[in-house]
Scaffold this active site. Structure first.
Site, PDB file in Angstrom:
ATOM      1  N   ASP A 289       0.865  -1.172   0.000  1.00 43.96           N
ATOM      2  CA  ASP A 289       0.000   0.000   0.000  1.00 43.96           C
ATOM      3  C   ASP A 289       0.909   1.231   0.000  1.00 43.96           C
ATOM      4  O   ASP A 289       2.095   1.160   0.348  1.00 43.96           O
ATOM      5  CB  ASP A 289      -0.970   0.009   1.189  1.00 43.96           C
ATOM      6  CG  ASP A 289      -2.170   0.925   0.901  1.00 43.96           C
ATOM      7  OD1 ASP A 289      -2.080   1.762  -0.015  1.00 43.96           O
ATOM      8  OD2 ASP A 289      -3.190   0.822   1.609  1.00 43.96           O
TER       9      ASP A 289
HETATM   10  C1  BGC Z   1      -4.914   3.368  -0.212  1.00 44.36           C
HETATM   11  C2  BGC Z   1      -4.954   2.344  -1.314  1.00 44.36           C
HETATM   12  C3  BGC Z   1      -4.764   3.018  -2.646  1.00 44.36           C
HETATM   13  C4  BGC Z   1      -3.468   3.793  -2.634  1.00 44.36           C
HETATM   14  C5  BGC Z   1      -3.185   4.515  -3.928  1.00 44.36           C
HETATM   15  C6  BGC Z   1      -3.680   4.239  -0.312  1.00 44.36           C
HETATM   16  O1  BGC Z   1      -3.773   5.322   0.574  1.00 44.36           O
HETATM   17  O2  BGC Z   1      -4.964   2.721   1.033  1.00 44.36           O
HETATM   18  O3  BGC Z   1      -6.171   1.637  -1.274  1.00 44.36           O
HETATM   19  O4  BGC Z   1      -4.799   2.065  -3.670  1.00 44.36           O
HETATM   20  O5  BGC Z   1      -3.512   4.750  -1.602  1.00 44.36           O
HETATM   21  O6  BGC Z   1      -4.022   5.596  -4.086  1.00 44.36           O
END
Ligand code: BGC
Length: 734
Positions: A289
């Site tokens: 993540d």
């Molecule tokens: C989120 C993810 C997301 C990523 C990219 C993160 O803050 O938890 O679900 O895919 O950002 O935007």
């Protein structure tokens, strides 16, 4: 056949055809390669397996090229722009390919309920109903349409990897991201997300399932340590992933921000290697993540394959660690091979992305169709619904910006409506106006609108009309949890006041997940529309007037109060941060309810609920009869029964089957083990027969570290909700 069902059929046929045709196209490409390419780049031969092709490419790669595949190149608005920023497509991240070897860049976009940041890029995407809404359809084919549409629109916008596929269980009902997930039951959630990913990936984008694992609350997500037993996680949150991966075969799994039993998920060897890669045989890559990577050597050894969105740990530091022998080359090769394999398996190499105009009308039709299968009718007393066009003289529409739109879920899931791009955590109302959609049903009937900000003025408007329809919302988003399950902005008082003024009050909820309803006894109808997407208003109007008979059922329990939750108070850190790279967790949440997630908790604790898991009304009624259950010598269980439509309207019933395991299994009172969704004409009966997957009857045995079927008496139950199971029968399993 209606236009909608026709569109649905055509889409299904197209998806099925594309699944069938992939090998044929692959053959065609293989033979159309020119000779020099065949000689120099034998991995371009599409008849080879993705594994063979990945291995061939890997052998040609330099160390720098390998490092280039295991980290991102930045995200707009995240830190300082990186040297290659201009190669990005405006999405959440991208990975440089290896141009000289014909390996394309991976352009990633968030795509929970549609392609994110489209307005930012001057593009348009369909906003589907939320993922939780889609789960309320209990319909794997609808999940497939959902995925196929997003996959197509990703490619139309120049992306070849999705960051969708959220399946964290609704263990914490106040989690601000529950709308991005598929509910509280691992079998339902896993089946739905798996079908979504299967059809998304069939459009030649790399599929992703997230957030692995146990990222069940947003409060302190970067620093929380989740404490949970092995058995509990295997049978709950991890099971949803296991089923989803088994059905959808995503190219990628996104590890989550939180820690699990002491180690951050993105450097948690048990989660990433022991469970995901070894036990489940996951051949794809693990992507962190965003900012969820905390180390180089530890994370690499644990099984993290790709750091996003930057290269803080998997850039120069990883190269140095490989050169010094701290990270074996074979380990780096494994990361790279997995990324390459996903590119070949999803068709990125054979089907280069070509931007195209998004099919706006097709998206509208699919979005409305899915919404119509997702809106749950929770209460309907005295035939309040459907509204009788011929008997109505005036309608009051109250609250929720119903004159102009319907609310959508925020954070990285946010899909932008046409117009200027939205800001992080801005409350976005999609321009789908319930007021207009309702007015279009009854053009001659006067409509009154009140904004609902003052209960007394709303009550005065409600009093003038035959029926009052209150639109109540609860905005939720990534990066926050709701403090409690009450509707915000004084809307409970609004509904009470309107209901006191008009006995024919119907509430339409636009919520991320469950809310409490202190006014429930005073209103005559309740529809849960969730975040209903960019055609939500048409779907709601069609249901309010009975042009569509509701069929959806709750994928989560609606509790009576916060006091009834496993954790009546949300556990939060001292300081709230949404993104950050803590060195170690700063606080813990102990999931001591263990196996008792959602309905399993309320069943086990004998707590009455507001609306149970699996519940949803229709404008007709169904009855259940003729129950039989039998088991073969290998414990293959078949459950059969008859479901009948007793009313005068056609409808679609979701029939649910639950099992109670022998008491020696030490399980909650029952678990969902199967369901069937069937359309029934008035008076029609259908004999159903469901084969129960034996895995769904097993428990996780910590002693043998494996699934085990506990011998004994199993009770199977069937009916229309987890608390309406008129049929049951026992069977002995060995
Ligand atoms: C989120 C993810 C997301 C990523 C990219 C993160 O803050 O938890 O679900 O895919 O950002 O935007």
């Amino acid at each position: 056949m209606s236009r909608l069902s026709c569109a649905r059929l055509i889409l299904r046929a197209a998806v099925a055809l594309s699944l069938l045709l992939i090998p044929a196209f692959a053959q065609h490409r293989m033979y159309s390669q020119n000779d020099s390419q065949a000689k120099n780049q034998p991995w371009m031969n599409a008849s080879l397996s993705p594994e063979e092709r990945a291995d061939m490419v890997l052998k040609e790669m330099t160390l720098d090229e390998k490092i280039g595949l295991v980290h991102g190149e930045g995200m707009p608005g995240w830190g300082k722009p990186r040297p290659n920023w201009y190669l990005g497509n405006g999405g959440a991240g991208f990975v440089l390919g290896v141009e000289r070897l014909g390996i394309p860049m991976i352009q990633m976009s968030d795509a929970a309920y549609g392609v994110r940041s489209s307005a930012q890029n001057g593009r348009y995407s369909t906003a589907l109903p939320s993922d939780l809404a889609a789960a309320s359809s209990w319909d794997p084919e609808a999940a497939c349409e959902y995925g196929a549409l997003i996959g197509t629109e990703l490619r139309d916008q120049g992306y070849n990897m999705t960051l969708g596929g959220g399946v964290n269980l609704t263990r914490e009902p106040r989690n601000g991201r529950n709308f991005e997930y598929m509910g509280e039951d691992p079998i339902l959630a896993g089946t739905m997300v798996g079908n979504r990913i299967k059809c998304e990936q069939a459009q030649h984008v790399i599929g992703d399932i997230k957030h692995y694992a146990l990222n069940d609350q947003e409060s302190g997500r970067n620093e929380v340590n989740v404490i949970i037993s092995e058995r509990a996680m295997r049978e709950t949150d991890l099971l949803a992933f296991q089923i989803g991966i088994g059905i959808g075969h995503p190219g990628a799994v996104m590890c989550s921000y939180n820690a699990v039993n002491g180690d951050f998920a993105c450097e948690n060897k048990h989660l990433l290697t022991d469970v995901l890669k070894n036990d489940w045989g996951f051949p794809g890559f693990v992507v962190s993540d965003w900012g969820g990577t905390h180390s180089t050597v530890k994370a690499s050894a644990a099984g993290l394959d790709n750091e996003e969105p930057e290269d803080i740990f998997f850039g120069a530091k990883l190269k140095q660690a490989v050169q010094s022998g701290q990270v074996p080359t074979s380990e780096l090769d494994d990361h790279v091979r997995r990324v390459l394999r996903a590119e070949f398996a999803s068709g990125l190499v054979d089907y280069p992305v070509q931007k195209a105009v998004v099919d706006v009308d097709g998206g509208f039709a699919t979005s409305r169709d899915i919404a119509e299968h997702s809106v749950v009718l929770l209460k309907n007393t005295g035939g309040a619904l459907p509204l009788d066009r011929s008997a109505l003289h005036s309608i009051a529409i109250i609250g929720g910006h119903a004159d102009s739109g319907m609310i959508s879920g925020g954070g990285s899931a946010q899909v932008d409506p046409p117009g200027p791009p939205s800001q992080w955590q801005e409350h976005v109302w999609f321009p789908t106006s319930p007021l207009k959609a309702i007015a279009a049903k009854v053009p001659a009937v006067p409509m009154y609108f009140d904004r609902g900000t003052d209960p007394a003025s709303a009550a005065a408007v409600a009093k003038k009309a035959d029926v009052a329809i209150v639109f109540a919302y609860q905005w939720t988003s990534e990066g926050m949890d709701v403090r409690n399950l009450s509707l915000p902005d004084n809307q409970d008082a609004l509904i009470e006041a309107v209901a006191a003024a008009n006995p024919h009050t119907v509430v339409v909820l636009e919520t991320g997940a469950a809310v409490t309803m202190p006014w429930i006894d005073h209103v005559s109808g309740v529809l849960e529309a969730w975040f209903a997407g960019n055609k939500g208003a048409d779907a709601v109007a069609n249901i309010l007037f009975g042009d569509v008979n509701p069929s959806a059922k709750l994928p989560i329990t609606f509790p009576r109060s916060d006091a009834d939750l496993p954790h009546p108070t949300l556990v939060t850190p001292a300081e709230h941060r949404t993104r950050g790279g803590e060195d170690k967790p700063t606080f813990s949440v102990t999931y001591d309810e263990g196996l008792k997630v959602g309905y399993k908790w309320y069943d086990a604790e004998n707590k009455p609920v507001l609306f149970p898991f699996g519940f949803g009304l229709s404008y007709t009624t169904y009855s259940y009869s003729d129950f039989k259950v039998s088991a073969g010598s290998g414990n293959e269980v078949t459950v059969s029964f008859t479901v009948t439509n007793n009313g005068r309207r056609a409808g679609t019933e979701i029939s649910e089957v639950y099992a109670a395991l022998p008491s020696s299994a030490g399980e909650p009172p029952k678990r969902l083990v199967g369901w069937s969704k069937k359309a029934l004409n008035p008076g029609e009966s259908r004999a159903l027969s469901l084969d129960i997957d034996p895995r769904y009857l097993s428990i996780w045995d910590e002693g043998s570290n494996g699934w085990k079927l506990v011998p004994g008496t199993y009770t199977f139950m069937a009916g229309g909700s987890s608390q309406s199971l008129p049929l049951s029968g026992n069977v002995e399993l060995k």
